[in-house]
Write an enzyme that holds these catalytic residues in place. Structure first.
Site, PDB file in Angstrom:
ATOM      1  N   GLU A  96       1.025  -0.692  -0.277  1.00 17.40           N
ATOM      2  CA  GLU A  96      -0.164   0.395   0.135  1.00 17.40           C
ATOM      3  C   GLU A  96       0.905   1.569  -0.351  1.00 17.40           C
ATOM      4  O   GLU A  96       0.513   2.422  -0.753  1.00 17.40           O
ATOM      5  CB  GLU A  96      -1.064  -0.277   1.072  1.00 17.40           C
ATOM      6  CG  GLU A  96      -2.258  -1.356   0.860  1.00 17.40           C
ATOM      7  CD  GLU A  96      -2.422  -1.852   1.912  1.00 17.40           C
ATOM      8  OE1 GLU A  96      -2.675  -1.052   3.104  1.00 17.40           O
ATOM      9  OE2 GLU A  96      -3.353  -2.589   2.394  1.00 17.40           O
ATOM     10  N   GLY A 171      -6.440  -8.574   1.576  1.00 18.07           N
ATOM     11  CA  GLY A 171      -7.670  -8.029   1.761  1.00 18.07           C
ATOM     12  C   GLY A 171      -8.798  -8.404   0.609  1.00 18.07           C
ATOM     13  O   GLY A 171     -10.521  -7.471   1.139  1.00 18.07           O
TER      14      GLY A 171
HETATM   15  C1  PEP Z   1      -1.843  -6.216   5.071  1.00 11.59           C
HETATM   16  O1  PEP Z   1      -2.509  -5.764   5.087  1.00 11.59           O
HETATM   17  O2  PEP Z   1      -0.465  -6.648   5.217  1.00 11.59           O
HETATM   18  C2  PEP Z   1      -2.680  -7.638   5.422  1.00 11.59           C
HETATM   19  C3  PEP Z   1      -2.167  -8.968   4.821  1.00 11.59           C
HETATM   20  O3  PEP Z   1      -3.958  -7.614   4.793  1.00 11.59           O
HETATM   21  P1  PEP Z   1      -5.449  -8.607   5.055  1.00 11.59           P
HETATM   22  O4  PEP Z   1      -4.981 -10.152   5.954  1.00 11.59           O
HETATM   23  O5  PEP Z   1      -6.035  -8.593   5.443  1.00 11.59           O
HETATM   24  O6  PEP Z   1      -5.321  -9.420   3.355  1.00 11.59           O
END
Ligand code: PEP
Length: 249
Positions: A96, A171
Protein backbone atom coordinates in the site's frame (compact mmCIF):
# COMPACT_ATOMS: atom_id res chain seq x y z
CA UNK A 1 12.93 -23.13 11.24
CA UNK A 2 11.08 -24.12 14.36
CA UNK A 3 9.66 -20.81 15.59
CA UNK A 4 6.59 -19.10 14.22
CA UNK A 5 5.90 -15.37 13.86
CA UNK A 6 2.49 -13.69 13.87
CA UNK A 7 2.38 -9.98 13.09
CA UNK A 8 -0.82 -7.93 13.09
CA UNK A 9 -1.22 -4.91 10.82
CA UNK A 10 -4.13 -2.68 11.72
CA UNK A 11 -3.38 -0.39 8.77
CA UNK A 12 -5.32 2.90 9.20
CA UNK A 13 -8.21 1.12 10.90
CA UNK A 14 -9.12 1.06 14.57
CA UNK A 15 -9.00 -2.28 16.33
CA UNK A 16 -12.37 -3.47 17.60
CA UNK A 17 -14.31 -2.92 19.75
CA UNK A 18 -11.89 -0.12 20.75
CA UNK A 19 -8.12 0.23 20.65
CA UNK A 20 -7.66 0.28 24.48
CA UNK A 21 -9.92 -2.77 24.86
CA UNK A 22 -7.98 -4.66 22.17
CA UNK A 23 -4.69 -3.84 23.87
CA UNK A 24 -5.97 -4.62 27.37
CA UNK A 25 -7.30 -7.97 26.25
CA UNK A 26 -4.06 -8.71 24.36
CA UNK A 27 -2.07 -7.93 27.51
CA UNK A 28 -3.84 -10.85 29.24
CA UNK A 29 -2.77 -13.35 26.57
CA UNK A 30 -0.58 -16.25 27.70
CA UNK A 31 2.86 -16.72 26.18
CA UNK A 32 2.71 -19.26 23.36
CA UNK A 33 5.91 -21.29 23.40
CA UNK A 34 7.89 -20.82 20.21
CA UNK A 35 5.64 -18.07 18.83
CA UNK A 36 6.57 -14.40 18.51
CA UNK A 37 3.47 -12.24 18.41
CA UNK A 38 3.50 -8.54 17.58
CA UNK A 39 1.18 -5.87 16.30
CA UNK A 40 1.93 -2.91 14.03
CA UNK A 41 -0.36 -0.10 15.14
CA UNK A 42 -0.99 3.35 13.62
CA UNK A 43 1.61 5.84 14.94
CA UNK A 44 -0.68 7.66 17.41
CA UNK A 45 -1.33 4.37 19.22
CA UNK A 46 2.30 3.36 19.68
CA UNK A 47 2.51 5.10 23.05
CA UNK A 48 -0.72 3.47 24.23
CA UNK A 49 0.57 0.09 23.08
CA UNK A 50 3.73 0.70 25.06
CA UNK A 51 1.71 1.53 28.18
CA UNK A 52 -0.70 -1.38 27.91
CA UNK A 53 1.48 -4.15 26.44
CA UNK A 54 4.66 -3.60 28.45
CA UNK A 55 5.55 -6.84 30.23
CA UNK A 56 3.00 -8.87 28.22
CA UNK A 57 3.57 -11.66 25.70
CA UNK A 58 2.95 -9.22 22.83
CA UNK A 59 5.44 -6.90 21.18
CA UNK A 60 4.37 -3.78 19.31
CA UNK A 61 5.60 -1.70 16.45
CA UNK A 62 4.77 0.71 13.66
CA UNK A 63 3.73 0.52 10.01
CA UNK A 64 6.40 2.76 8.52
CA UNK A 65 9.61 4.57 9.44
CA UNK A 66 11.70 7.36 7.98
CA UNK A 67 14.92 6.57 6.15
CA UNK A 68 16.39 9.74 7.66
CA UNK A 69 17.93 9.79 11.10
CA UNK A 70 16.54 13.13 12.24
CA UNK A 71 15.78 16.60 10.94
CA UNK A 72 13.32 18.80 9.09
CA UNK A 73 11.09 16.04 7.71
CA UNK A 74 7.57 17.05 8.68
CA UNK A 75 5.23 14.11 9.13
CA UNK A 76 7.97 11.52 9.37
CA UNK A 77 8.81 9.36 12.41
CA UNK A 78 12.38 8.25 13.01
CA UNK A 79 13.58 4.77 13.92
CA UNK A 80 15.10 6.17 17.12
CA UNK A 81 11.73 7.61 18.14
CA UNK A 82 10.08 4.25 17.54
CA UNK A 83 12.78 2.50 19.54
CA UNK A 84 12.27 4.99 22.39
CA UNK A 85 8.59 4.02 22.31
CA UNK A 86 9.48 0.39 22.79
CA UNK A 87 8.80 -0.72 19.21
CA UNK A 88 10.56 -3.93 18.32
CA UNK A 89 9.17 -4.33 14.79
CA UNK A 90 8.26 -2.05 11.91
CA UNK A 91 6.64 -2.80 8.57
CA UNK A 92 8.65 -1.53 5.63
CA UNK A 93 7.64 -1.37 1.98
CA UNK A 94 4.07 -2.57 2.40
CA UNK A 95 2.47 -2.69 -1.05
CA UNK A 96 0.00 0.00 0.00
CA UNK A 97 2.96 2.32 0.52
CA UNK A 98 4.82 1.22 -2.59
CA UNK A 99 1.72 1.70 -4.75
CA UNK A 100 0.05 4.73 -3.18
CA UNK A 101 3.13 6.66 -2.13
CA UNK A 102 5.57 5.50 -4.78
CA UNK A 103 8.10 4.01 -2.39
CA UNK A 104 11.03 2.63 -4.33
CA UNK A 105 13.19 -0.40 -3.56
CA UNK A 106 16.03 1.96 -2.63
CA UNK A 107 13.84 3.82 -0.13
CA UNK A 108 12.53 0.54 1.30
CA UNK A 109 16.08 -0.69 1.79
CA UNK A 110 17.13 2.59 3.42
CA UNK A 111 14.19 2.36 5.83
CA UNK A 112 15.03 -1.25 6.70
CA UNK A 113 18.64 -0.29 7.32
CA UNK A 114 17.68 2.64 9.54
CA UNK A 115 15.27 0.52 11.58
CA UNK A 116 17.78 -2.27 12.07
CA UNK A 117 20.44 0.18 13.21
CA UNK A 118 18.01 1.39 15.88
CA UNK A 119 17.47 -2.17 17.11
CA UNK A 120 14.06 -2.62 15.50
CA UNK A 121 13.29 -5.63 13.29
CA UNK A 122 12.08 -4.45 9.89
CA UNK A 123 9.53 -6.67 8.20
CA UNK A 124 10.16 -5.98 4.53
CA UNK A 125 7.09 -6.61 2.38
CA UNK A 126 7.36 -7.87 -1.19
CA UNK A 127 4.76 -9.08 -3.65
CA UNK A 128 3.38 -8.96 -7.14
CA UNK A 129 0.21 -7.58 -8.74
CA UNK A 130 -2.44 -9.91 -10.18
CA UNK A 131 -1.56 -8.78 -13.71
CA UNK A 132 2.10 -9.55 -13.11
CA UNK A 133 1.23 -13.05 -11.92
CA UNK A 134 -1.06 -13.61 -14.90
CA UNK A 135 1.80 -12.53 -17.17
CA UNK A 136 4.08 -15.13 -15.57
CA UNK A 137 6.20 -12.41 -13.95
CA UNK A 138 5.55 -13.12 -10.27
CA UNK A 139 9.01 -14.53 -9.59
CA UNK A 140 10.84 -11.85 -11.57
CA UNK A 141 8.96 -9.04 -9.76
CA UNK A 142 9.48 -10.48 -6.29
CA UNK A 143 13.01 -11.55 -7.17
CA UNK A 144 13.90 -7.98 -8.15
CA UNK A 145 12.54 -6.63 -4.84
CA UNK A 146 14.59 -9.17 -2.87
CA UNK A 147 17.67 -8.55 -4.98
CA UNK A 148 17.47 -4.80 -4.31
CA UNK A 149 17.34 -5.52 -0.58
CA UNK A 150 20.26 -7.94 -0.73
CA UNK A 151 22.40 -5.53 -2.74
CA UNK A 152 21.47 -2.50 -0.61
CA UNK A 153 22.29 -4.36 2.61
CA UNK A 154 25.45 -5.97 1.19
CA UNK A 155 24.00 -9.45 1.58
CA UNK A 156 23.51 -9.08 5.33
CA UNK A 157 19.87 -9.71 6.21
CA UNK A 158 20.50 -10.33 9.91
CA UNK A 159 17.72 -8.90 12.06
CA UNK A 160 15.35 -8.64 9.08
CA UNK A 161 12.16 -10.51 8.26
CA UNK A 162 10.56 -10.72 4.84
CA UNK A 163 6.82 -10.89 4.23
CA UNK A 164 5.62 -12.22 0.89
CA UNK A 165 2.28 -10.54 0.29
CA UNK A 166 0.77 -11.16 -3.14
CA UNK A 167 -1.04 -7.87 -3.73
CA UNK A 168 -4.03 -9.65 -5.26
CA UNK A 169 -4.57 -11.54 -1.99
CA UNK A 170 -4.49 -8.54 0.36
CA UNK A 171 -7.88 -7.65 1.77
CA UNK A 172 -9.72 -9.82 -0.77
CA UNK A 173 -10.66 -12.71 1.49
CA UNK A 174 -8.91 -15.04 -0.96
CA UNK A 175 -5.45 -16.11 0.18
CA UNK A 176 -2.87 -17.53 -2.20
CA UNK A 177 -3.38 -21.24 -2.80
CA UNK A 178 -1.04 -23.31 -0.63
CA UNK A 179 0.99 -24.42 -3.65
CA UNK A 180 1.36 -20.81 -4.88
CA UNK A 181 2.48 -19.59 -1.46
CA UNK A 182 4.86 -22.53 -0.95
CA UNK A 183 6.38 -22.10 -4.41
CA UNK A 184 7.09 -18.39 -3.90
CA UNK A 185 8.48 -18.92 -0.41
CA UNK A 186 10.77 -21.63 -1.73
CA UNK A 187 11.88 -19.30 -4.50
CA UNK A 188 12.66 -16.51 -1.99
CA UNK A 189 14.46 -18.89 0.37
CA UNK A 190 16.61 -20.09 -2.49
CA UNK A 191 17.37 -16.53 -3.56
CA UNK A 192 18.46 -15.59 -0.05
CA UNK A 193 21.16 -18.23 -0.24
CA UNK A 194 23.46 -17.80 2.76
CA UNK A 195 20.85 -15.88 4.79
CA UNK A 196 18.30 -18.56 4.07
CA UNK A 197 17.98 -20.30 7.39
CA UNK A 198 17.97 -17.29 9.69
CA UNK A 199 15.63 -14.94 7.83
CA UNK A 200 12.00 -15.45 8.90
CA UNK A 201 9.72 -15.60 5.85
CA UNK A 202 6.13 -14.58 6.53
CA UNK A 203 3.10 -14.93 4.27
CA UNK A 204 0.49 -12.16 4.15
CA UNK A 205 -2.79 -11.80 2.27
CA UNK A 206 -6.21 -12.76 3.65
CA UNK A 207 -4.82 -14.89 6.46
CA UNK A 208 -7.62 -16.05 8.76
CA UNK A 209 -8.18 -18.38 11.70
CA UNK A 210 -9.36 -20.92 9.13
CA UNK A 211 -6.33 -20.97 6.81
CA UNK A 212 -3.47 -19.96 9.15
CA UNK A 213 -2.46 -23.45 10.29
CA UNK A 214 -2.38 -24.80 6.75
CA UNK A 215 -0.24 -21.89 5.55
CA UNK A 216 2.17 -22.15 8.46
CA UNK A 217 2.58 -25.89 7.95
CA UNK A 218 3.99 -25.31 4.47
CA UNK A 219 7.73 -25.48 3.88
CA UNK A 220 9.47 -22.10 4.13
CA UNK A 221 6.50 -20.27 5.73
CA UNK A 222 7.65 -19.23 9.19
CA UNK A 223 4.73 -17.05 10.07
CA UNK A 224 2.01 -14.71 8.90
CA UNK A 225 1.35 -10.99 8.49
CA UNK A 226 -2.31 -10.40 9.23
CA UNK A 227 -4.30 -7.32 8.23
CA UNK A 228 -8.08 -7.57 8.56
CA UNK A 229 -7.79 -10.69 10.73
CA UNK A 230 -5.88 -8.73 13.37
CA UNK A 231 -8.57 -6.16 14.10
CA UNK A 232 -10.50 -8.40 16.48
CA UNK A 233 -8.70 -10.19 19.27
CA UNK A 234 -10.74 -13.41 18.79
CA UNK A 235 -9.54 -13.96 15.23
CA UNK A 236 -6.01 -12.67 15.86
CA UNK A 237 -5.41 -14.93 18.83
CA UNK A 238 -7.00 -17.89 17.06
CA UNK A 239 -4.30 -17.33 14.41
CA UNK A 240 -1.68 -17.23 17.19
CA UNK A 241 -3.05 -20.55 18.51
CA UNK A 242 -2.69 -21.98 15.00
CA UNK A 243 0.92 -20.75 14.96
CA UNK A 244 1.58 -22.51 18.27
CA UNK A 245 0.34 -25.77 16.74
CA UNK A 246 2.80 -25.33 13.87
CA UNK A 247 5.89 -24.76 16.02
CA UNK A 248 8.48 -27.34 15.09
CA UNK A 249 6.46 -28.55 12.09
C1 PEP B 1 -1.79 -6.64 5.04
O1 PEP B 1 -2.29 -5.54 4.95
O2 PEP B 1 -0.58 -6.74 5.29
C2 PEP B 1 -2.64 -7.81 4.87
C3 PEP B 1 -2.07 -8.97 4.75
O3 PEP B 1 -3.99 -7.60 4.85
P1 PEP B 1 -5.14 -8.73 4.90
O4 PEP B 1 -4.75 -9.74 5.93
O5 PEP B 1 -6.38 -7.98 5.29
O6 PEP B 1 -5.23 -9.33 3.54
Amino acid sequence: MARRWVVGNWKMVRAQPTVPEWLQSAAQQPTRAGVDVSVAVPAPYVFLAQQLLQGSSLAWGAQDVSWDEEGAHTGEVSATMLAESGCSIVLVGHSERRLRFGETDAQVTAKASRARAAGIRPIVCVGELAAERRAGKAESVVGAQIEALLVGLHGDLSGISIAYEPIWAIGTGVAAAPEEAAAMHGFIRHQLGGSATSTPLLYGGSVSAENAAQLMSLPDIDGVLVGGGSLRTESFFAICDAAARCVGV
